[in-house]
Design a protein around this motif. Sequence first.
Motif, PDB file in Angstrom:
ATOM      1  N   HIS A 119       0.483  -9.198 -24.184  1.00  0.00           N
ATOM      2  CA  HIS A 119       0.379  -8.756 -22.776  1.00  0.00           C
ATOM      3  C   HIS A 119      -0.703  -9.562 -22.052  1.00  0.00           C
ATOM      4  CE1 HIS A 119      -1.941  -6.019 -20.051  1.00  0.00           C
ATOM      5  NE2 HIS A 119      -0.770  -5.567 -19.647  1.00  0.00           N
ATOM      6  N   ASP A 120      -1.871  -9.656 -22.666  1.00  0.00           N
ATOM      7  CA  ASP A 120      -2.998 -10.335 -22.004  1.00  0.00           C
ATOM      8  C   ASP A 120      -2.718 -11.835 -21.846  1.00  0.00           C
ATOM      9  OD1 ASP A 120      -4.198  -7.893 -21.990  1.00  0.00           O
ATOM     10  OD2 ASP A 120      -5.722  -8.350 -23.504  1.00  0.00           O
ATOM     11  N   ALA A 121      -2.091 -12.427 -22.859  1.00  0.00           N
ATOM     12  CA  ALA A 121      -1.826 -13.871 -22.801  1.00  0.00           C
ATOM     13  C   ALA A 121      -0.863 -14.179 -21.654  1.00  0.00           C
ATOM     14  CB  ALA A 121      -1.251 -14.356 -24.131  1.00  0.00           C
ATOM     15  N   CYS A 122       0.140 -13.343 -21.472  1.00  0.00           N
ATOM     16  CA  CYS A 122       1.107 -13.572 -20.378  1.00  0.00           C
ATOM     17  C   CYS A 122       0.418 -13.452 -19.025  1.00  0.00           C
ATOM     18  CB  CYS A 122       2.260 -12.566 -20.456  1.00  0.00           C
ATOM     19  SG  CYS A 122       3.332 -12.826 -21.858  1.00  0.00           S
ATOM     20  N   ILE A 123      -0.425 -12.448 -18.882  1.00  0.00           N
ATOM     21  CA  ILE A 123      -1.100 -12.240 -17.592  1.00  0.00           C
ATOM     22  C   ILE A 123      -2.054 -13.401 -17.310  1.00  0.00           C
ATOM     23  CG2 ILE A 123      -2.799 -10.764 -16.443  1.00  0.00           C
ATOM     24  CD1 ILE A 123      -1.190  -8.366 -17.611  1.00  0.00           C
ATOM     25  N   GLU A 124      -2.708 -13.846 -18.334  1.00  0.00           N
ATOM     26  CA  GLU A 124      -3.627 -14.988 -18.198  1.00  0.00           C
ATOM     27  C   GLU A 124      -2.899 -16.234 -17.668  1.00  0.00           C
ATOM     28  OE1 GLU A 124      -6.893 -15.193 -19.855  1.00  0.00           O
ATOM     29  OE2 GLU A 124      -7.070 -17.275 -19.136  1.00  0.00           O
ATOM     30  N   LYS A 125      -1.668 -16.399 -18.082  1.00  0.00           N
ATOM     31  CA  LYS A 125      -0.925 -17.624 -17.725  1.00  0.00           C
ATOM     32  C   LYS A 125      -0.082 -17.474 -16.453  1.00  0.00           C
ATOM     33  CE  LYS A 125      -1.313 -20.803 -21.133  1.00  0.00           C
ATOM     34  NZ  LYS A 125      -2.700 -20.570 -21.351  1.00  0.00           N
ATOM     35  N   ALA A 126       0.073 -16.251 -15.951  1.00  0.00           N
ATOM     36  CA  ALA A 126       1.005 -16.050 -14.826  1.00  0.00           C
ATOM     37  C   ALA A 126       0.436 -16.642 -13.538  1.00  0.00           C
ATOM     38  CB  ALA A 126       1.276 -14.557 -14.648  1.00  0.00           C
ATOM     39  N   LYS A 127       1.110 -17.626 -12.998  1.00  0.00           N
ATOM     40  CA  LYS A 127       0.690 -18.223 -11.714  1.00  0.00           C
ATOM     41  C   LYS A 127       1.862 -19.009 -11.134  1.00  0.00           C
ATOM     42  CE  LYS A 127      -1.266 -22.473 -13.476  1.00  0.00           C
ATOM     43  NZ  LYS A 127      -2.365 -23.346 -13.660  1.00  0.00           N
ATOM     44  N   PRO A 128       1.759 -19.400  -9.874  1.00  0.00           N
ATOM     45  CA  PRO A 128       2.881 -20.121  -9.265  1.00  0.00           C
ATOM     46  C   PRO A 128       3.262 -21.357 -10.072  1.00  0.00           C
ATOM     47  CG  PRO A 128       1.313 -19.486  -7.588  1.00  0.00           C
ATOM     48  CD  PRO A 128       0.670 -19.154  -8.903  1.00  0.00           C
ATOM     49  N   GLY A 129       4.560 -21.571 -10.176  1.00  0.00           N
ATOM     50  CA  GLY A 129       5.065 -22.755 -10.882  1.00  0.00           C
ATOM     51  C   GLY A 129       5.375 -22.494 -12.342  1.00  0.00           C
ATOM     52  N   VAL A 130       4.773 -21.467 -12.913  1.00  0.00           N
ATOM     53  CA  VAL A 130       5.029 -21.161 -14.330  1.00  0.00           C
ATOM     54  C   VAL A 130       6.417 -20.526 -14.449  1.00  0.00           C
ATOM     55  CG1 VAL A 130       4.324 -19.635 -16.227  1.00  0.00           C
ATOM     56  CG2 VAL A 130       2.609 -20.935 -14.965  1.00  0.00           C
ATOM     57  N   GLU A 131       7.172 -20.959 -15.436  1.00  0.00           N
ATOM     58  CA  GLU A 131       8.495 -20.366 -15.673  1.00  0.00           C
ATOM     59  C   GLU A 131       8.316 -19.003 -16.346  1.00  0.00           C
ATOM     60  OE1 GLU A 131      11.521 -21.260 -14.930  1.00  0.00           O
ATOM     61  OE2 GLU A 131      11.198 -23.290 -14.176  1.00  0.00           O
ATOM     62  N   TYR A 132       8.950 -17.992 -15.785  1.00  0.00           N
ATOM     63  CA  TYR A 132       8.831 -16.647 -16.374  1.00  0.00           C
ATOM     64  C   TYR A 132       9.373 -16.641 -17.806  1.00  0.00           C
ATOM     65  CZ  TYR A 132       8.823 -11.572 -16.627  1.00  0.00           C
ATOM     66  OH  TYR A 132       8.575 -10.277 -16.997  1.00  0.00           O
ATOM     67  N   ARG A 133      10.412 -17.446 -18.049  1.00  0.00           N
ATOM     68  CA  ARG A 133      10.976 -17.542 -19.401  1.00  0.00           C
ATOM     69  C   ARG A 133       9.907 -18.027 -20.392  1.00  0.00           C
ATOM     70  NH1 ARG A 133      14.036 -21.339 -22.493  1.00  0.00           N
ATOM     71  NH2 ARG A 133      16.057 -20.507 -23.180  1.00  0.00           N
ATOM     72  N   ASP A 134       9.036 -18.922 -19.916  1.00  0.00           N
ATOM     73  CA  ASP A 134       7.974 -19.402 -20.801  1.00  0.00           C
ATOM     74  C   ASP A 134       6.961 -18.297 -21.098  1.00  0.00           C
ATOM     75  OD1 ASP A 134       9.167 -21.834 -21.035  1.00  0.00           O
ATOM     76  OD2 ASP A 134       7.957 -22.798 -19.472  1.00  0.00           O
ATOM     77  N   LEU A 135       6.750 -17.402 -20.129  1.00  0.00           N
ATOM     78  CA  LEU A 135       5.881 -16.249 -20.415  1.00  0.00           C
ATOM     79  C   LEU A 135       6.522 -15.384 -21.495  1.00  0.00           C
ATOM     80  CD1 LEU A 135       4.547 -15.016 -16.946  1.00  0.00           C
ATOM     81  CD2 LEU A 135       3.480 -16.574 -18.577  1.00  0.00           C
ATOM     82  N   HIS A 136       7.836 -15.195 -21.362  1.00  0.00           N
ATOM     83  CA  HIS A 136       8.544 -14.408 -22.392  1.00  0.00           C
ATOM     84  C   HIS A 136       8.365 -15.069 -23.760  1.00  0.00           C
ATOM     85  CE1 HIS A 136      11.638 -12.013 -24.350  1.00  0.00           C
ATOM     86  NE2 HIS A 136      12.192 -13.140 -24.774  1.00  0.00           N
ATOM     87  N   PRO A 141      11.024 -19.851 -11.850  1.00  0.00           N
ATOM     88  CA  PRO A 141       9.598 -20.171 -11.724  1.00  0.00           C
ATOM     89  C   PRO A 141       8.912 -19.131 -10.847  1.00  0.00           C
ATOM     90  CG  PRO A 141      10.961 -21.745 -10.488  1.00  0.00           C
ATOM     91  CD  PRO A 141      11.905 -20.800 -11.174  1.00  0.00           C
ATOM     92  N   LEU A 142       7.696 -18.774 -11.196  1.00  0.00           N
ATOM     93  CA  LEU A 142       6.961 -17.788 -10.395  1.00  0.00           C
ATOM     94  C   LEU A 142       6.527 -18.408  -9.065  1.00  0.00           C
ATOM     95  CD1 LEU A 142       4.797 -16.237 -13.249  1.00  0.00           C
ATOM     96  CD2 LEU A 142       6.836 -15.262 -12.162  1.00  0.00           C
ATOM     97  N   GLN A 143       6.510 -17.583  -8.030  1.00  0.00           N
ATOM     98  CA  GLN A 143       6.066 -18.032  -6.696  1.00  0.00           C
ATOM     99  C   GLN A 143       5.105 -17.006  -6.114  1.00  0.00           C
ATOM    100  OE1 GLN A 143       9.363 -19.232  -3.953  1.00  0.00           O
ATOM    101  NE2 GLN A 143      10.644 -18.474  -5.598  1.00  0.00           N
ATOM    102  N   PRO A 144       4.173 -17.446  -5.255  1.00  0.00           N
ATOM    103  CA  PRO A 144       3.275 -16.476  -4.622  1.00  0.00           C
ATOM    104  C   PRO A 144       4.084 -15.416  -3.875  1.00  0.00           C
ATOM    105  CG  PRO A 144       2.600 -18.729  -4.108  1.00  0.00           C
ATOM    106  CD  PRO A 144       3.923 -18.824  -4.809  1.00  0.00           C
ATOM    107  N   GLY A 145       3.683 -14.165  -4.020  1.00  0.00           N
ATOM    108  CA  GLY A 145       4.384 -13.075  -3.337  1.00  0.00           C
ATOM    109  C   GLY A 145       5.417 -12.378  -4.208  1.00  0.00           C
ATOM    110  N   MET A 146       5.717 -12.949  -5.379  1.00  0.00           N
ATOM    111  CA  MET A 146       6.635 -12.239  -6.288  1.00  0.00           C
ATOM    112  C   MET A 146       5.856 -11.131  -7.007  1.00  0.00           C
ATOM    113  SD  MET A 146       8.710 -15.350  -8.116  1.00  0.00           S
ATOM    114  CE  MET A 146       9.688 -14.489  -9.307  1.00  0.00           C
ATOM    115  N   ALA A 147       6.525 -10.009  -7.265  1.00  0.00           N
ATOM    116  CA  ALA A 147       5.926  -8.970  -8.118  1.00  0.00           C
ATOM    117  C   ALA A 147       6.804  -8.846  -9.356  1.00  0.00           C
ATOM    118  CB  ALA A 147       5.842  -7.642  -7.375  1.00  0.00           C
TER     119      ALA A 147
END
Length: 451
Positions: free
Chosen positions: A276-293, A371-377
Amino acid sequence: MQTDSLADTLRQRRQRLANLFENPVVLWSGKPSARNFPANVYPFRANSHFLYFAGIPLMNAAIRLEAGKLTLFMDEATPAQALWHGPSPSRQEIAQDIGADAALPLSELLHHTTAAATLRVQDATTAEQQRQLLGRQSNGDQDLALAKALVQLRMIHDQGAIAAIRQAAAVSVQAHQAGMVATPIAKAEAEVRAAMEQVILAHGLTCAYNSIVTVHGEVLHNEHYHHALNAGALLLADVGAETATGWASDITRTWPVSGKFSPPQRDLYDVVLAAHDACIEKAKPGVEYRDLHLLACRILAEGLVDLGILQGQPDDLVDQDAHALFFPHGVGHLLGLDVHDMEDLGDLAGYAEGRQRSERFGLGFLRLDRPLQPGMAVTIEPGFYQVPGILNESQRREQYCDCVNWDRLEQFDDVRGIRIEDDVLITENGCEVITKALPTSAEAIESLLKR
Ligand code: GLY
């Protein structure tokens, strides 16, 4: 700081739609469905696309949007409705609140549907009305184009949406705290559920989905609440509030009924928390959500190797989907007006253009691949589960016989399911955990349980 009024927010939304989509659009709010006879209905929930532009959960209403203008179609309450349900604002009053450009009786809609695009509502009666008025059986090309425009719009939350999600999240945090406080004196899951939902209802909100409050956390969407709370069990609570205007939150915490994690529970809890913490640490614009998974999968695999449950190299184990024996779902989903935002559109919102769900065991339940973008929840919600239907299935057991130390796994038999879930807003440079007021560490959870 001056905040936009509801009418300003709605005007901006429809102007943004007009910039993306030229055709007229008609959206219906829907009608309540009868439980067994017409006067006794299931709780009404207005269609989310309607809510996005109309802002309030009107029943049996429609809006027409064109070139940034909104026409409201609804009927005035009849004397009989006023008798049973009390007085309600007039059509003109509602039109003024939401900044409508015109307001007409529902029967007038008949003359305003030419060339209009729409999206199907969930209730069958309204869906049939849509079909008849628009004169088509299924979605047309313009409906698909509208759906794509709405995905673009609703994916990136404006300030009004973010404020509402924050409000829902704040109440959900309090609900979880109440659930923890109620646990030591509760005898059954239902009592903890009641303590949690009490907070949500007392704030004038509703639940964004059916609460999951269970000692059988291995059933991912367990909606039974009758099990006894026995010391030694873990209680998994996945409960989220929804605002009066439909904005959702979604939180999961897992805590020990006795107030203290056993050593095996604590070991596995910390593995899930690390993911959980590692995903939150990496979550930012441009990061692929699949890569967080996939990151969550790798951290879980590493942790399970360290505990002697999985055997092999973590990366190889993830490549073989061995982690999915214990983490069979995706790491989360979009959050907005729906708890799985816009899932009424299938994978149109969750999957970027040209992408499709994988059939892999470890990726098939991934609901978001963009990919994550600013304003996504989004939610971040890794877990560990011992699902008998997966672990006892002979083909899988054979396939993964070398990857799992089954004898060692038995030493963790007091863990059925652990999930840790927070709501995360993607910002310009990183992310903000909207639900961070509710702690995640095992020590903090134990100390909340002592209160
Ligand atoms: N929290 C329930 C779900 O995500 O499905």
